[in-house]
Design a protein around this motif. Sequence first.
Motif, PDB file in Angstrom:
ATOM      1  N   ILE A 173     -57.650  20.241  10.769  1.00 16.28           N
ATOM      2  CA  ILE A 173     -56.611  20.325  11.788  1.00 16.28           C
ATOM      3  C   ILE A 173     -56.108  18.911  12.069  1.00 16.28           C
ATOM      4  CG2 ILE A 173     -58.238  20.179  13.702  1.00 16.28           C
ATOM      5  CD1 ILE A 173     -56.498  22.251  15.138  1.00 16.28           C
ATOM      6  N   ALA A 174     -54.846  18.763  12.352  1.00 13.65           N
ATOM      7  CA  ALA A 174     -54.308  17.451  12.693  1.00 13.65           C
ATOM      8  C   ALA A 174     -53.494  17.490  13.982  1.00 13.65           C
ATOM      9  CB  ALA A 174     -53.463  16.896  11.555  1.00 13.65           C
ATOM     10  N   CYS A 175     -52.928  18.606  14.328  1.00 18.55           N
ATOM     11  CA  CYS A 175     -52.137  18.863  15.548  1.00 18.55           C
ATOM     12  C   CYS A 175     -51.020  17.874  15.819  1.00 18.55           C
ATOM     13  CB  CYS A 175     -53.043  18.996  16.753  1.00 18.55           C
ATOM     14  SG  CYS A 175     -53.527  20.698  16.968  1.00 18.55           S
ATOM     15  N   ASP A 176     -51.161  17.001  16.761  1.00 16.87           N
ATOM     16  CA  ASP A 176     -50.080  16.154  17.254  1.00 16.87           C
ATOM     17  C   ASP A 176     -50.262  14.742  16.733  1.00 16.87           C
ATOM     18  OD1 ASP A 176     -48.928  14.873  20.298  1.00 16.87           O
ATOM     19  OD2 ASP A 176     -47.785  16.188  19.006  1.00 16.87           O
ATOM     20  N   GLY A 177     -49.202  14.005  16.565  1.00 16.06           N
ATOM     21  CA  GLY A 177     -49.298  12.629  16.097  1.00 16.06           C
ATOM     22  C   GLY A 177     -48.449  12.417  14.863  1.00 16.06           C
ATOM     23  N   GLU A 178     -48.695  11.305  14.167  1.00 16.54           N
ATOM     24  CA  GLU A 178     -47.931  10.953  12.972  1.00 16.54           C
ATOM     25  C   GLU A 178     -48.876  10.686  11.812  1.00 16.54           C
ATOM     26  OE1 GLU A 178     -45.886   7.513  14.459  1.00 16.54           O
ATOM     27  OE2 GLU A 178     -44.146   8.713  15.000  1.00 16.54           O
ATOM     28  N   LEU A 179     -48.541  11.253  10.656  1.00 18.85           N
ATOM     29  CA  LEU A 179     -49.330  11.063   9.446  1.00 18.85           C
ATOM     30  C   LEU A 179     -48.415  10.554   8.339  1.00 18.85           C
ATOM     31  CD1 LEU A 179     -51.231  14.472   9.521  1.00 18.85           C
ATOM     32  CD2 LEU A 179     -52.057  12.291  10.373  1.00 18.85           C
ATOM     33  N   PHE A 180     -48.807   9.481   7.671  1.00 16.62           N
ATOM     34  CA  PHE A 180     -48.031   8.905   6.576  1.00 16.62           C
ATOM     35  C   PHE A 180     -48.936   8.679   5.377  1.00 16.62           C
ATOM     36  CE2 PHE A 180     -46.192   7.333  10.526  1.00 16.62           C
ATOM     37  CZ  PHE A 180     -44.859   7.655  10.376  1.00 16.62           C
ATOM     38  N   ALA A 181     -48.479   9.102   4.203  1.00 13.93           N
ATOM     39  CA  ALA A 181     -49.206   8.848   2.962  1.00 13.93           C
ATOM     40  C   ALA A 181     -48.181   8.497   1.892  1.00 13.93           C
ATOM     41  CB  ALA A 181     -50.020  10.058   2.539  1.00 13.93           C
ATOM     42  N   LYS A 182     -48.320   7.326   1.316  1.00  6.04           N
ATOM     43  CA  LYS A 182     -47.326   6.821   0.368  1.00  6.04           C
ATOM     44  C   LYS A 182     -47.262   7.633  -0.920  1.00  6.04           C
ATOM     45  CE  LYS A 182     -45.625   2.536  -1.578  1.00  6.04           C
ATOM     46  NZ  LYS A 182     -45.826   1.092  -1.646  1.00  6.04           N
ATOM     47  N   LYS A 183     -48.401   8.083  -1.438  1.00  7.71           N
ATOM     48  CA  LYS A 183     -48.409   8.779  -2.725  1.00  7.71           C
ATOM     49  C   LYS A 183     -48.689  10.261  -2.630  1.00  7.71           C
ATOM     50  CE  LYS A 183     -48.948   4.888  -5.588  1.00  7.71           C
ATOM     51  NZ  LYS A 183     -49.285   4.418  -6.895  1.00  7.71           N
ATOM     52  N   GLY A 184     -48.714  10.822  -1.416  1.00  3.11           N
ATOM     53  CA  GLY A 184     -48.899  12.261  -1.277  1.00  3.11           C
ATOM     54  C   GLY A 184     -50.025  12.630  -0.350  1.00  3.11           C
TER      55      GLY A 184
ATOM     56  N   ARG B 113     -62.297  19.115  11.342  1.00  7.13           N
ATOM     57  CA  ARG B 113     -61.389  19.806  12.238  1.00  7.13           C
ATOM     58  C   ARG B 113     -60.922  18.860  13.329  1.00  7.13           C
ATOM     59  NH1 ARG B 113     -60.108  24.677  12.154  1.00  7.13           N
ATOM     60  NH2 ARG B 113     -59.981  24.820  14.415  1.00  7.13           N
ATOM     61  N   SER B 114     -60.398  17.702  12.971  1.00  6.00           N
ATOM     62  CA  SER B 114     -59.962  16.745  13.976  1.00  6.00           C
ATOM     63  C   SER B 114     -58.714  15.972  13.574  1.00  6.00           C
ATOM     64  CB  SER B 114     -61.090  15.763  14.292  1.00  6.00           C
ATOM     65  OG  SER B 114     -61.688  16.138  15.495  1.00  6.00           O
ATOM     66  N   CYS B 115     -58.430  14.875  14.226  1.00  5.56           N
ATOM     67  CA  CYS B 115     -57.261  14.004  14.112  1.00  5.56           C
ATOM     68  C   CYS B 115     -56.207  14.375  15.155  1.00  5.56           C
ATOM     69  CB  CYS B 115     -56.607  14.038  12.740  1.00  5.56           C
ATOM     70  SG  CYS B 115     -57.636  13.469  11.424  1.00  5.56           S
ATOM     71  N   ILE B 116     -56.575  14.835  16.294  1.00  4.18           N
ATOM     72  CA  ILE B 116     -55.638  15.268  17.325  1.00  4.18           C
ATOM     73  C   ILE B 116     -54.997  14.054  17.984  1.00  4.18           C
ATOM     74  CG2 ILE B 116     -55.449  16.485  19.525  1.00  4.18           C
ATOM     75  CD1 ILE B 116     -57.773  18.241  18.531  1.00  4.18           C
ATOM     76  N   ASN B 117     -53.647  14.058  18.030  1.00  4.12           N
ATOM     77  CA  ASN B 117     -52.848  13.016  18.680  1.00  4.12           C
ATOM     78  C   ASN B 117     -53.158  11.623  18.126  1.00  4.12           C
ATOM     79  OD1 ASN B 117     -50.844  12.178  20.312  1.00  4.12           O
ATOM     80  ND2 ASN B 117     -52.021  12.226  22.192  1.00  4.12           N
ATOM     81  N   SER B 118     -53.059  11.462  16.812  1.00  2.06           N
ATOM     82  CA  SER B 118     -53.386  10.206  16.143  1.00  2.06           C
ATOM     83  C   SER B 118     -52.214   9.709  15.307  1.00  2.06           C
ATOM     84  CB  SER B 118     -54.570  10.394  15.193  1.00  2.06           C
ATOM     85  OG  SER B 118     -55.585  11.124  15.762  1.00  2.06           O
ATOM     86  N   THR B 119     -52.236   8.434  14.979  1.00  2.00           N
ATOM     87  CA  THR B 119     -51.319   7.865  14.003  1.00  2.00           C
ATOM     88  C   THR B 119     -52.172   7.378  12.837  1.00  2.00           C
ATOM     89  OG1 THR B 119     -49.754   7.172  15.692  1.00  2.00           O
ATOM     90  CG2 THR B 119     -49.582   6.108  13.555  1.00  2.00           C
ATOM     91  N   ILE B 120     -51.968   7.980  11.666  1.00  2.00           N
ATOM     92  CA  ILE B 120     -52.776   7.673  10.491  1.00  2.00           C
ATOM     93  C   ILE B 120     -51.844   7.284   9.350  1.00  2.00           C
ATOM     94  CG2 ILE B 120     -54.438   8.572   8.839  1.00  2.00           C
ATOM     95  CD1 ILE B 120     -55.315  10.546  10.997  1.00  2.00           C
TER      96      ILE B 120
END
Length: 52
Positions: A30-41, A12-19
């Motif tokens: 939960i991920a809330c705020d920030g940016e998440l990128f995954a090349k294959k899904g 239940r984390s990853c708040i305000n992160s760039t992953i």
Amino acid sequence: MVSAGDIIVLGRSCINSTIKAKVFMTVKGIACDGELFAKKGCDLHEVGGQMV
């Protein structure tokens, strides 16, 4: 956080992160705020929105 492979959180984390994952991303919490990128899904639950 940058990974050359998969990123799996399963909590239940990853708040305000760039992953960035060069393969696949799973959060299932939960991920809330920030940016998440995954090349294959990704498989995410409760990604963004209002923080209380």
